[in-house]
Write a protein that holds these residues in place. Structure first.
Motif, PDB file in Angstrom:
ATOM      1  N   LEU A   1       0.840  -1.191   0.000  1.00 26.95           N
ATOM      2  CA  LEU A   1       0.000   0.000   0.000  1.00 26.95           C
ATOM      3  C   LEU A   1       0.880   1.249   0.000  1.00 26.95           C
ATOM      4  CD1 LEU A   1      -2.772  -1.014   2.580  1.00 26.95           C
ATOM      5  CD2 LEU A   1      -2.852  -1.144   0.077  1.00 26.95           C
TER       6      LEU A   1
ATOM      7  N   ASN B   1       1.771   2.051   3.696  1.00 24.24           N
ATOM      8  CA  ASN B   1       2.168   0.986   4.613  1.00 24.24           C
ATOM      9  C   ASN B   1       2.968  -0.055   3.836  1.00 24.24           C
ATOM     10  OD1 ASN B   1       2.504  -0.833   6.664  1.00 24.24           O
ATOM     11  ND2 ASN B   1       0.326  -1.148   7.067  1.00 24.24           N
TER      12      ASN B   1
ATOM     13  N   GLU C   1       2.019  -3.940   4.532  1.00 26.37           N
ATOM     14  CA  GLU C   1       0.741  -4.515   4.101  1.00 26.37           C
ATOM     15  C   GLU C   1       0.682  -4.462   2.580  1.00 26.37           C
ATOM     16  OE1 GLU C   1      -4.119  -4.029   4.504  1.00 26.37           O
ATOM     17  OE2 GLU C   1      -2.777  -3.016   5.919  1.00 26.37           O
TER      18      GLU C   1
ATOM     19  N   HIS D   1      -1.207  -5.853  -1.097  1.00 22.65           N
ATOM     20  CA  HIS D   1      -2.402  -6.387  -1.742  1.00 22.65           C
ATOM     21  C   HIS D   1      -1.969  -7.135  -2.993  1.00 22.65           C
ATOM     22  CE1 HIS D   1      -6.041  -4.271   0.171  1.00 22.65           C
ATOM     23  NE2 HIS D   1      -5.009  -4.220   1.023  1.00 22.65           N
TER      24      HIS D   1
ATOM     25  N   ARG E   1      -4.892  -9.858   0.897  1.00 22.42           N
ATOM     26  CA  ARG E   1      -3.923  -9.047   1.633  1.00 22.42           C
ATOM     27  C   ARG E   1      -2.811  -9.941   2.157  1.00 22.42           C
ATOM     28  NH1 ARG E   1      -6.728  -7.361   6.510  1.00 22.42           N
ATOM     29  NH2 ARG E   1      -4.856  -6.122   6.945  1.00 22.42           N
TER      30      ARG E   1
ATOM     31  N   CYS F   1     -11.278  -3.802  -5.155  1.00 18.48           N
ATOM     32  CA  CYS F   1     -10.823  -3.574  -3.780  1.00 18.48           C
ATOM     33  C   CYS F   1     -11.016  -2.108  -3.406  1.00 18.48           C
ATOM     34  CB  CYS F   1      -9.358  -3.980  -3.641  1.00 18.48           C
ATOM     35  SG  CYS F   1      -8.699  -3.759  -1.971  1.00 18.48           S
ATOM     36  N   GLU F   2     -11.647  -1.874  -2.280  1.00 21.51           N
ATOM     37  CA  GLU F   2     -11.859  -0.496  -1.823  1.00 21.51           C
ATOM     38  C   GLU F   2     -10.587   0.105  -1.231  1.00 21.51           C
ATOM     39  OE1 GLU F   2     -15.031  -0.614   0.942  1.00 21.51           O
ATOM     40  OE2 GLU F   2     -16.555  -1.233  -0.519  1.00 21.51           O
ATOM     41  N   ALA F   3      -9.686  -0.721  -0.707  1.00 23.29           N
ATOM     42  CA  ALA F   3      -8.478  -0.195  -0.058  1.00 23.29           C
ATOM     43  C   ALA F   3      -7.443   0.275  -1.072  1.00 23.29           C
ATOM     44  CB  ALA F   3      -7.870  -1.258   0.860  1.00 23.29           C
ATOM     45  N   CYS F   4      -7.187  -0.540  -2.094  1.00 22.89           N
ATOM     46  CA  CYS F   4      -6.161  -0.183  -3.081  1.00 22.89           C
ATOM     47  C   CYS F   4      -6.745   0.246  -4.419  1.00 22.89           C
ATOM     48  CB  CYS F   4      -5.200  -1.349  -3.285  1.00 22.89           C
ATOM     49  SG  CYS F   4      -5.964  -2.822  -4.004  1.00 22.89           S
TER      50      CYS F   4
END
Length: 326
Positions: free
Chosen positions: A34, A37, A40, A42, A61, A149-152
């Motif tokens: 990410l 981070n 972490e 993806h 993840r 994916c909402e995070a990446c």
């Protein structure tokens, strides 16, 4: 990100190197950390061909510990797939559930290839594993293309390179299968060890055997005359087993006392104590009496010596007085 972390850290050096190696996606997998981070990541992997997951692209993840690569990462799938639970750390010998089997030479690329090769295998009740039907897995494989994916912000339709006739996935599939077989062997070894331990615990008899029954019966039989003799013995204030007391004249014995007396007499006739109770020799008192006599003698000697000194002192005083008068 380079200004955020200590570049001298072994984990940071390793992750920065792997991020550079995996920067470009392939037809089968892709992974990047990410933006905020480094620990972490993806990833996206394509389902293995000729399986229930053929045509599917799955996202997940990878959470790495600060001690990486000395400690293994944790792997979590985010796309429903029918093989691994969504949002739960999966149990592989290459994941954080088995740090004893992790090898520092393994990398994130190794973990991705292992996931691809391990998907067609059976879950067998492992942590985070599922055993969906082939129809359900094929339906989820088609549906996985719509996952984003909402995070990446990664979309499964464009996460990997498209498969072309000129692509040669056999090399990657061969590595994945070899690694999956290695990991599967370790998983079976740990499962068989747990099964043997549980089987050994279950194999312990829950009911007493004939030997246990006879042993317990013998103990009960030996405790009964011991209790009778204890009741028949007078309270002497001395700990330890006591011989049965002689019957008191003019007082009839109870049946229990009579049996204890007969049992003791029978043992004496046989030249041994009853088998139900151990033989204890009486505590010798001669050393104690000898030490007491020695103490008395020492006191007498010291008293006589003191008296001799006193008399000598008196004698000397009188002799000195006599000489002075003269």
């Amino acid at each position: 990100m380079e200004n955020k972390y200590n570049l001298k850290s072994p984990a940071v050096k390793r992750l920065m190197k792997e991020a550079a190696e995996l920067r470009d996606p392939t037809e089968h997998y892709h992974a990047q950390p990410l933006e905020d981070n480094l620990f972490e990541w993806h990833f996206s992997v394509r389902g293995p061909p000729d399986s229930d997951f053929d045509g599917g692209v799955y996202h997940g993840r990878i959470v790495l510990p600060p001690e990486y690569p000395m400690k293994p990462p944790s792997i979590i799938l985010l796309t429903p797939n029918g093989r691994f639970e969504v949002g739960k750390k999966i149990c592989l010998s290459i994941s954080g559930h088995h740090p004893e089997t992790w090898q520092p030479s393994w990398s994130i690329r190794t973990a991705l290839i292992a996931i691809i090769g391990f998907m067609p295998t059976k879950g067998e009740g492992a942590i985070g594993s599922l055993d969906y039907t082939p129809e359900e897995r094929k339906a989820l494989a088609k549906k996985s293309q719509d996952f984003c994916c909402e995070a990446c912000g990664c979309s499964m339709r464009s996460a990997l390179l498209a498969l072309t006739p000129n692509s040669n996935p056999s090399a990657e599939d061969h590595k994945a299968k070899e690694l999956a077989q290695q990991i599967n062997f370790k998983e079976e070894s740990s499962s068989s060890r747990q099964a043997s331990e549980s089987g050994g615990a279950e194999s312990e008899p829950s009911t007493p055997t004939q030997e246990d029954t006879s042993t317990s019966a013998g103990q009960e039989a030996s405790e009964e005359p011991r209790a009778e003799q204890a009741e028949a013995s007078p309270a002497t204030g001395i700990d330890g087993p006591q011989p049965p007391a002689a019957p008191i004249v003019g007082r009839p014995l109870s049946p229990r006392q009579r049996r204890a007396q007969q049992h003791s007499q029978q043992g004496q006739r046989d030249g041994r104590e009853p088998a139900s109770r151990p033989v204890f020799a009486p505590t010798p008192r001669q050393p104690q009496d000898g030490s007491r006599a020695g103490s008395v003698a020492l006191i007498v000697v010291l008293t006589l010596a003191l008296a001799a000194l006193i008399f000598r002192r008196i004698y000397l005083a009188h002799e000195y007085k006599f000489d002075y008068e003269l």
